[in-house]
Every structure is written in C-alpha cells, then in structure tokens.
Design a protein around this motif. Structure first.
Motif, PDB file in Angstrom:
ATOM      1  N   PRO A 157      23.407 129.477 107.570  1.00  0.00           N
ATOM      2  CA  PRO A 157      22.971 128.535 106.191  1.00  0.00           C
ATOM      3  C   PRO A 157      23.976 128.672 105.154  1.00  0.00           C
ATOM      4  O   PRO A 157      24.459 127.799 104.845  1.00  0.00           O
ATOM      5  CB  PRO A 157      21.700 128.681 105.840  1.00  0.00           C
ATOM      6  N   GLN A 158      24.227 129.849 104.873  1.00  0.00           N
ATOM      7  CA  GLN A 158      25.418 130.189 103.736  1.00  0.00           C
ATOM      8  C   GLN A 158      26.694 129.608 104.311  1.00  0.00           C
ATOM      9  O   GLN A 158      27.391 129.032 103.352  1.00  0.00           O
ATOM     10  CB  GLN A 158      25.407 131.557 103.315  1.00  0.00           C
ATOM     11  N   GLN A 159      27.011 130.110 105.511  1.00  0.00           N
ATOM     12  CA  GLN A 159      28.346 129.465 105.906  1.00  0.00           C
ATOM     13  C   GLN A 159      28.348 128.073 106.049  1.00  0.00           C
ATOM     14  O   GLN A 159      29.323 127.373 105.848  1.00  0.00           O
ATOM     15  CB  GLN A 159      28.518 130.060 107.194  1.00  0.00           C
ATOM     16  N   TYR A 160      27.168 127.489 106.448  1.00  0.00           N
ATOM     17  CA  TYR A 160      27.224 126.036 106.624  1.00  0.00           C
ATOM     18  C   TYR A 160      27.418 125.437 105.376  1.00  0.00           C
ATOM     19  O   TYR A 160      28.229 124.378 105.178  1.00  0.00           O
ATOM     20  CB  TYR A 160      26.088 125.686 107.399  1.00  0.00           C
ATOM     21  N   GLY A 161      26.916 126.034 104.258  1.00  0.00           N
ATOM     22  CA  GLY A 161      26.942 125.575 102.774  1.00  0.00           C
ATOM     23  C   GLY A 161      28.297 125.757 102.513  1.00  0.00           C
ATOM     24  O   GLY A 161      28.974 124.735 101.634  1.00  0.00           O
ATOM     25  N   ALA A 162      29.258 126.693 102.806  1.00  0.00           N
ATOM     26  CA  ALA A 162      30.457 126.860 102.386  1.00  0.00           C
ATOM     27  C   ALA A 162      31.257 125.578 103.154  1.00  0.00           C
ATOM     28  O   ALA A 162      32.251 125.186 102.501  1.00  0.00           O
ATOM     29  CB  ALA A 162      31.098 128.251 102.714  1.00  0.00           C
ATOM     30  N   TYR A 163      31.124 125.433 104.238  1.00  0.00           N
ATOM     31  CA  TYR A 163      31.679 124.294 105.150  1.00  0.00           C
ATOM     32  C   TYR A 163      31.389 122.823 104.416  1.00  0.00           C
ATOM     33  O   TYR A 163      32.234 122.043 103.924  1.00  0.00           O
ATOM     34  CB  TYR A 163      31.328 124.093 106.392  1.00  0.00           C
ATOM     35  N   ALA A 164      30.244 122.598 103.924  1.00  0.00           N
ATOM     36  CA  ALA A 164      29.831 121.385 103.130  1.00  0.00           C
ATOM     37  C   ALA A 164      30.747 121.200 101.836  1.00  0.00           C
ATOM     38  O   ALA A 164      31.065 120.187 101.561  1.00  0.00           O
ATOM     39  CB  ALA A 164      28.626 121.348 102.760  1.00  0.00           C
ATOM     40  N   VAL A 165      30.623 122.397 101.134  1.00  0.00           N
ATOM     41  CA  VAL A 165      31.244 122.261  99.728  1.00  0.00           C
ATOM     42  C   VAL A 165      32.972 122.022  99.945  1.00  0.00           C
ATOM     43  O   VAL A 165      33.424 121.027  99.175  1.00  0.00           O
ATOM     44  CB  VAL A 165      31.216 123.771  98.984  1.00  0.00           C
ATOM     45  N   ALA A 166      33.563 122.764 100.932  1.00  0.00           N
ATOM     46  CA  ALA A 166      35.031 122.297 101.330  1.00  0.00           C
ATOM     47  C   ALA A 166      35.117 120.976 101.733  1.00  0.00           C
ATOM     48  O   ALA A 166      36.015 120.481 101.402  1.00  0.00           O
ATOM     49  CB  ALA A 166      35.427 123.473 102.345  1.00  0.00           C
ATOM     50  N   PHE A 167      34.280 120.674 102.705  1.00  0.00           N
ATOM     51  CA  PHE A 167      34.379 119.327 103.121  1.00  0.00           C
ATOM     52  C   PHE A 167      34.240 118.381 102.082  1.00  0.00           C
ATOM     53  O   PHE A 167      34.923 117.145 102.112  1.00  0.00           O
ATOM     54  CB  PHE A 167      33.171 119.265 104.195  1.00  0.00           C
ATOM     55  N   ALA A 168      33.468 118.389 101.112  1.00  0.00           N
ATOM     56  CA  ALA A 168      33.355 117.400  99.884  1.00  0.00           C
ATOM     57  C   ALA A 168      34.367 117.569  99.222  1.00  0.00           C
ATOM     58  O   ALA A 168      35.044 116.388  98.682  1.00  0.00           O
ATOM     59  CB  ALA A 168      32.165 117.864  99.049  1.00  0.00           C
ATOM     60  N   VAL A 169      35.238 118.606  99.057  1.00  0.00           N
ATOM     61  CA  VAL A 169      36.437 118.544  98.281  1.00  0.00           C
ATOM     62  C   VAL A 169      37.541 117.719  99.203  1.00  0.00           C
ATOM     63  O   VAL A 169      38.370 117.088  98.697  1.00  0.00           O
ATOM     64  CB  VAL A 169      36.989 119.907  98.188  1.00  0.00           C
ATOM     65  N   PHE A 170      37.542 117.836 100.574  1.00  0.00           N
ATOM     66  CA  PHE A 170      38.397 117.195 101.378  1.00  0.00           C
ATOM     67  C   PHE A 170      37.900 115.714 101.180  1.00  0.00           C
ATOM     68  O   PHE A 170      38.858 114.925 101.156  1.00  0.00           O
ATOM     69  CB  PHE A 170      38.006 117.677 102.845  1.00  0.00           C
ATOM     70  N   LEU A 171      36.838 115.302 101.147  1.00  0.00           N
ATOM     71  CA  LEU A 171      36.775 113.832 100.975  1.00  0.00           C
ATOM     72  C   LEU A 171      37.362 113.249  99.554  1.00  0.00           C
ATOM     73  O   LEU A 171      37.504 112.244  99.628  1.00  0.00           O
ATOM     74  CB  LEU A 171      35.063 113.587 101.052  1.00  0.00           C
ATOM     75  N   LEU A 172      37.090 114.066  98.588  1.00  0.00           N
ATOM     76  CA  LEU A 172      38.130 113.600  97.349  1.00  0.00           C
ATOM     77  C   LEU A 172      39.058 113.493  97.585  1.00  0.00           C
ATOM     78  O   LEU A 172      39.979 112.412  97.218  1.00  0.00           O
ATOM     79  CB  LEU A 172      37.667 114.715  96.312  1.00  0.00           C
ATOM     80  N   PHE A 173      39.959 114.354  98.153  1.00  0.00           N
ATOM     81  CA  PHE A 173      41.264 114.141  98.587  1.00  0.00           C
ATOM     82  C   PHE A 173      41.626 112.927  99.403  1.00  0.00           C
ATOM     83  O   PHE A 173      42.764 112.269  99.247  1.00  0.00           O
ATOM     84  CB  PHE A 173      42.063 115.585  99.129  1.00  0.00           C
TER      85      PHE A 173
END
Length: 470
Positions: A73-89
């Motif tokens: 779950p913690q690693q999936y949360g890290a993926y979620a945060v990074a993916f949110a940054v990607f969506l911004l870009f």
C-alpha cells in the motif's frame, strides 16, 4: 372540342396525382439515404476513436489495478502521488501543444500539416526539458528528506518516461485532425502490449516498483510513438511553406495561456489530494484514494477519445458563426457524455462489491462505500465537457479558466481542512463539490458568450450535419 380537351386535362390530372406521393416518397427516401451516408462515416470514425482510446485507457487502467494488487500500500501510494504529478505536467502540455493542435491543425495550418507537426516536435523538446529537470530535482529533494516507500524512485522513473509519453500523445493527435484515426489504433495496441508486457516481466523477475512501472510505460510510448511517427513521415505530403517554430509558439501561446491556467486549476480538484492525503494521513491512504479514482479513469479516457473528434467538429460549427448551431453542439456533446457516464456508473454501483473483490483481491474494501460520491464527481465532470468543448472551439479558454478557477478555489478552501480531518472521505467529497460547481459556472459563461458575441448570428448558416461532413 372543349369536351375532348377537358377529358384530356382530367386524364392528365389523374395520371399526375398518384405520381406526387411517389415523388414525395422518393425525395424522403433519398434524404434518409443521404443522412445515413453522412452518419456512417462518423459512426465508424467514432468507433475507431473509442477503440484507440479504449486500448490506452484499458492499459492504463490495468496498470493501476495490477500495481494495486502487486505493490505494498505505501508503494502504491508513492505511485499515486507521482502519477498525480505526471497528470499536472500532462495537462499543462495539453494546454500548450495538444489542445491548440485540435483548432489550428484544422484552420490555420490544415494545408501544411507536415511542416506544422515538425515545428511542434521541436516545441515538444523545449517544453519537455524543464519537466524532466523539475522531476529530477523533486526526486533528489525527496531522497534528501528521507522519503521512503519508493517515492524518490517513482519521481525519477517518471522523469525518464514523461518526454516519450507526451510525444506519443502529440503524434496520436495528428491522426484526428482530418478524421483518420485508424492508424492510431495500431499504435495504441503496440503501447498496450509493450507497457503491460514489461510490467508483467518486472513482476515475474521480482523487480517491480513504482519506478519500474513508469519505465515500462515509457518503453510502450517509445515503441508506439516511433511507429506512428514513421507512418506520418511516409504519408503526409510536403505542402506549402512550413511555419516557423516561433510563429507556431506565438499562436499556441496566444491560445494556450488561458488554457494553461485552466489546466492548472482543473488539476487541483482531482489530484491535489494525493499529496495532501499522503502528508496528512500517510502514503497508504493516498493508495486508497487512487484505488477509488481508478474507476473514474475509463470515463476520462473515453472523453479524451471523443474530444479528438469533437473539438475539430465544434471548430467547424463555430466557423458558421451561428448561435443556434453552437447551442445544439453544446447540448449534444453534454447529453452524449452524461448518458455514457450514467450507464457506466450504474453498472459499477450495482456490482461494486464483486468488482472491488475481483480487481483488488480483497484490498481497499474500507473505502468502497465512497463509490457513489466518486460517481457524482464523474457525472458532473461529464456534464462540464460539453460547454467546455464549445468554448474551446470558440477560442475562449479564458472563460473555462474562470469557471475552473472558481471551482478549484472553493475545492481548496473546503478540501484541505476536510482532508486533514476526514482523510480520503473529505478528499472525495471535495472533488464532487468542485466538479459540480465547475459545470454550473462553465454553463453560465457559455450562455453569456453566445449572447454577447457580436460575430455570431441567431440563425444557422448551414446545417450542423453538413458542416461536419468531409
């Protein structure tokens, strides 16, 4: 003599009378055939566009689900945060390059598309470089601050893959400018196969991580982008004098500066809560939020697919300078999106228990009860898409910016304290409120734009169906 003439006239009248219904019927049948002939190409192109975007959406959705099953779950949360940054870009990139392409690739540069695309590729390199540097810097800061659970690696993997994914998006867009999306389906299939194949290979080799997931996505984008670029190189003819990079940038910036602000504001309601939840409640709850929002992704991708066809179509409707035609276009797009979203969410809500269990293998069931709230947010965004598309075609992104800025400010004011207190529940409700306000605001702004624009006439110059026919 008169009697004979009268008889002949009567005979002629009787002979002609039965023919009139036949003629009228023939005209009606001919009109139906003509309408069908016009509709069939649009149905076929729309089906191909949905297939294309369906492959992209399906692979992205599958990646999100598989990572939720395979990562902690913690690693999936890290993926979620990074993916949110990607969506911004990605949204910023779409504002400056991709969204203007849907307008200028049909109007200003439709007669010299090859040179226009070459200038866009050069602009892509200029825009992508700061993104890469920013992501690398964020990864370094995250590592220096001692962030564990894969967040520094996720940001670094995102930095390496982002330029190729965005270029793949841009190249795909070119196939929709003149309604020829068929080759894009092959590119999407290649992207899907390479991305999912690489992800499964990393899992079997026990090297799967958020960083590896982004690298697999990047590999898929490289292969598919190269295939589509080669197809364009072989089939697009050199016509006219290619526009300079400076000219293209000036035109895109004039259009995209407002869309850029709109994109930043639109990112806020749906994505700012990933870093907020991870800060307030930990990366595991960011993973829970991502598990919920995964179900909204297919509809977002569906709108992305039809937008590739509807924005150029709405641009042609706008060329008629007709208020009636633009109103009809807005209503039709809104109804299409809302009905599609309603059907999708009705199915999910009926079977949500089984779907959660099958997709997540018993994980994340503690947030399953929030699915109706996610559905409300998705329906509101669906309704927003119709008036927003027409405003984009009218080259009025400042109106969209006003609507989403208002909604995003309210979302932040309500959402930040709600997320701090209630975690995922507060974040999801803030999203739903913000999307509903955005739809109401953009509808009011479109109505005002149509009412006050002096360049528009009250009546249609030509039927909408004809304007979209090629």
């Amino acid at each position: 003599m008169k009697s004979s003439e009268s008889t002949n006239s009567l005979a002629e009248l009787n002979a002609a009378s039965p023919a009139e219904p036949d003629a009228t019927g023939a005209e009606a049948a001919s009109a139906k055939v003509t309408l069908l002939q016009r509709a069939i190409p649009w149905i076929m192109k729309g089906t191909i566009a949905v297939m294309d975007q369906g492959l992209i959406a399906g692979s992205n959705f599958a990646i999100g689900i598989l990572l939720a099953r395979w990562l902690a779950p913690q690693q999936y949360g890290a993926y979620a945060v990074a993916f949110a940054v990607f969506l911004l870009f990605g949204m910023l990139y779409q504002s400056l390059l991709m969204e203007p392409v849907g307008v200028f690739g049909v109007s200003a540069y439709g007669d010299r598309l090859r040179g226009y695309l070459q200038s866009l590729v050069r602009l892509h390199l200029v825009i992508a470089l700061p993104m890469v540097l920013a992501l690398c810097l964020a990864a370094g800061i995250s590592l220096w601050l001692g962030q564990g659970d894969g967040l520094p690696g996720a940001l670094l993997g995102l930095a390496l893959s982002t330029p190729f994914v965005l270029l793949f998006w841009l190249v795909r867009r070119a196939f929709y400018l003149h309604h020829s999306p068929a080759p894009a389906v092959l590119g999407a299939a290649l992207y899907c196969a390479l991305g999912l194949g690489g992800l499964y290979l990393a899992y079997r080799l026990h090297v799967l991580s958020p960083a590896a997931a982004f690298l697999c996505i990047g590999v898929g984008a490289i292969g598919a982008g190269a295939f589509l670029s080669n197809h364009l190189r072989l089939h697009l003819q050199k016509t006219g004098i290619p526009p300079s990079v400076r000219e293209v940038w000036k035109r895109h910036w004039q259009y995209g500066k407002w869309a850029l602000g709109s994109a930043a504001m639109m990112w806020v309601p749906a994505n700012i809560f990933y870093p907020l939840v991870s800060s307030f409640k930990g990366l595991a709850q960011a993973g829970e939020l991502k598990a919920l929002m995964n179900f909204a992704t297919p509809m977002l991708q569906f709108y992305g697919a039809i937008a590739l066809l509807l924005l150029p179509h709405a641009t042609r409707v706008h060329a008629q300078q007709s208020k009636a035609a633009l109103r009809k276009a807005a209503v039709r797009i809104t109804v299409l999106c809302v009905l599609s979203s309603a059907a999708y969410w009705a199915f999910l809500l009926v079977f949500q228990g089984k779907i959660f269990h099958v997709l997540y293998s018993g994980r994340y069931t503690e947030v399953q009860y929030l699915m109706p709230v996610v559905a409300l947010a998705s329906l509101s965004w669906s309704a927003f898409f119709g008036p927003a598309t027409v405003l984009r075609a009218m080259e009025a992104p400042d109106q969209i910016f006003g609507a989403v800025a208002l909604a995003s400010c309210i979302s932040a004011l309500v959402g930040i304290p709600a997320t701090k207190v209630f975690g995922v529940q507060g974040a999801v409700w803030a999203m739903a409120i913000s999307e509903t306000l955005a739809f109401l605001a953009v509808t009011v702004l479109l109505a005002r734009k149509l009412r006050n624009d002096p360049n528009l006439t009250a009546a249609m110059v030509m039927p909408v169906a004809e304007s979209g026919a090629d």
